[in-house]
Motif scaffolding. Structure first.
Motif, short mmCIF file in Angstrom:
data_model
loop_
_atom_site.label_atom_id
_atom_site.label_comp_id
_atom_site.label_asym_id
_atom_site.label_seq_id
_atom_site.Cartn_x
_atom_site.Cartn_y
_atom_site.Cartn_z
N LYS A 212 -6.50 4.11 10.57
CA LYS A 212 -7.93 4.13 10.21
C LYS A 212 -8.09 4.16 8.70
CE LYS A 212 -12.19 6.75 11.03
NZ LYS A 212 -12.78 7.92 11.73
N TRP A 213 -7.27 4.96 8.03
CA TRP A 213 -7.33 5.04 6.55
C TRP A 213 -6.98 3.68 5.93
CZ3 TRP A 213 -2.95 4.49 3.33
CH2 TRP A 213 -3.20 4.68 1.97
N ALA A 214 -5.94 3.04 6.42
CA ALA A 214 -5.52 1.74 5.86
C ALA A 214 -6.60 0.69 6.03
CB ALA A 214 -4.21 1.29 6.51
N ASN B 61 -7.19 8.55 -1.32
CA ASN B 61 -5.86 9.01 -0.93
C ASN B 61 -5.81 9.36 0.54
OD1 ASN B 61 -7.61 11.22 -1.95
ND2 ASN B 61 -5.97 12.51 -1.13
N PHE B 62 -4.61 9.44 1.08
CA PHE B 62 -4.36 9.94 2.43
C PHE B 62 -3.56 11.22 2.27
CE2 PHE B 62 -2.02 10.16 6.48
CZ PHE B 62 -3.06 10.01 7.38
N GLY B 63 -4.25 12.33 2.20
CA GLY B 63 -3.59 13.59 1.90
C GLY B 63 -2.97 13.54 0.52
N ASP C 204 -4.66 7.92 12.72
CA ASP C 204 -5.38 8.37 11.52
C ASP C 204 -4.97 7.56 10.30
OD1 ASP C 204 -6.80 10.30 12.90
OD2 ASP C 204 -5.29 11.85 12.56
N PHE C 205 -3.67 7.30 10.17
CA PHE C 205 -3.20 6.50 9.05
C PHE C 205 -3.71 5.06 9.16
CE2 PHE C 205 -0.14 4.05 6.57
CZ PHE C 205 -0.03 4.83 5.42
N HIS D 110 -1.14 8.86 -2.70
CA HIS D 110 -2.06 8.08 -3.52
C HIS D 110 -1.42 6.72 -3.80
CE1 HIS D 110 -4.76 11.47 -4.91
NE2 HIS D 110 -3.74 12.13 -4.39
N THR D 111 -2.07 5.63 -3.38
CA THR D 111 -1.55 4.28 -3.62
C THR D 111 -1.68 3.91 -5.09
OG1 THR D 111 -2.06 3.54 -1.38
CG2 THR D 111 -1.84 1.84 -3.06
N TYR E 175 0.80 -1.23 0.00
CA TYR E 175 0.00 0.00 0.00
C TYR E 175 0.83 1.27 0.00
CZ TYR E 175 0.64 0.51 5.14
OH TYR E 175 1.14 0.67 6.42
N THR F 285 -9.67 1.66 3.71
CA THR F 285 -9.34 1.68 2.28
C THR F 285 -9.08 0.30 1.72
OG1 THR F 285 -8.40 3.90 2.49
CG2 THR F 285 -7.75 2.63 0.56
#
Length: 272
Positions: A201-203, A121-123, A198-199, A126-127, A96, A206
């Motif tokens: 939670k995004w992972a 995306n996370f800020g 926060d990261f 973009h993966t 990722y 997503t």
């Protein structure tokens, strides 16, 4: 069967359980052949990070007759439903942090016109799929997920029903719950040790990621490129920033090692 852990504390318990161990040294790397639960195995440390993991796994595949790969080690938990000490067996792995860092515009963070992402995306991050640039040049097809072997997964499901996991380590430190084995979901691998809620939670949202690590996705890609079966067991040593207090990565390492070894032996017996 190649049994791979990232570094020495993860591999120590398994090393002590090997029958008739024989050490091989290849360009500074140690590989230990022996038997575990009656199965011929090759035990070695990949080294921490994706580059070390890919390099050492390919080295083993070149020098030994390997029919399958099983990764066993600790990782960070991404799924809020899971707890420290739980063992996760994802059905697929992705990388990722294969990313493009987008420029900031009035509309947010925009990728260049020749790139796209299948994921939120996370800020600015973009993966991208593995091989996206090769696909753009007509040299292959890009992808994100690498699935585990279906027969190995079935054996892991059977093993999960019978293995008994401890909740107290050798120093008497006790978890406040009974750890369990969880089958399913995704595992994601990147170049960073994650300790950010926060990261995390995004992972999870997503990629349906239940676990985050720094080696397994690379090993999964090497296994598929060589036509070798693959599976990974990851015990949660921390919650990747989701804990209420400090990161607990180093506290329950020995507990995770013993539980992983017990599950791995049960898995090998089921695989027979």
């Amino acid at each position: 069967m190649a049994l791979i852990s990232a570094f020495e504390p993860e591999i120590a318990v398994l090393r002590n359980r090997l029958v008739n161990p024989k050490i091989h040294q290849i360009i500074g790397r140690e590989f230990v052949a022996g038997e575990l639960s009656g199965t011929p195995v090759l035990l070695f440390s990949s080294g921490v990070s994706m580059v070390n993991a890919a390099m050492t796994t390919q080295l083993a595949l070149v020098h030994f007759d390997i029919e399958g790969i099983v990764v066993s080690g600790v990782a960070g938990g991404a799924d809020p439903a899971l707890s420290i000490g739980d063992i996760v067996v994802p059905t697929k792995w992705g990388q990722y942090m294969e990313m493009a860092f987008a420029r900031q515009t009035d509309n947010g963070y925009d990728l260049p016109p020749f790139l796209s992402s299948d994921f939120p995306n996370f800020g600015m991050m973009h993966t991208l799929n593995i091989g996206v640039f090769e696909e753009l040049s007509g040299q292959g097809k890009s992808r994100f997920w690498f699935p585990v072997d279906s027969n190995y997964l079935a054996a892991a499901k059977r093993a999960a029903k019978t293995v008994k996991l401890a909740n107290t380590d050798v120093e008497g430190r006790e978890l406040n719950h009974k750890p369990a084995v969880h089958i399913g979901g995704g595992g994601v691998t990147g170049t960073a040790f994650v300790d950010n809620k926060d990261f995390r939670k995004w992972a999870h949202s997503t990629f349906d990621a239940r676990v985050l690590d720094m080696e397994t996705g690379a090993i999964a890609q090497v296994a598929e490129a060589n036509g070798v079966s693959f599976l990974a067991f990851r015990a949660l040593s921390d919650l990747a920033g989701g804990e209420s207090g400090d990161n607990q990565f180093d506290i329950f390492m020995s507990l995770a090692g013993g539980n992983l070894a017990d599950l791995l032996e049960t898995f090998l017996n089921e695989l027979k």
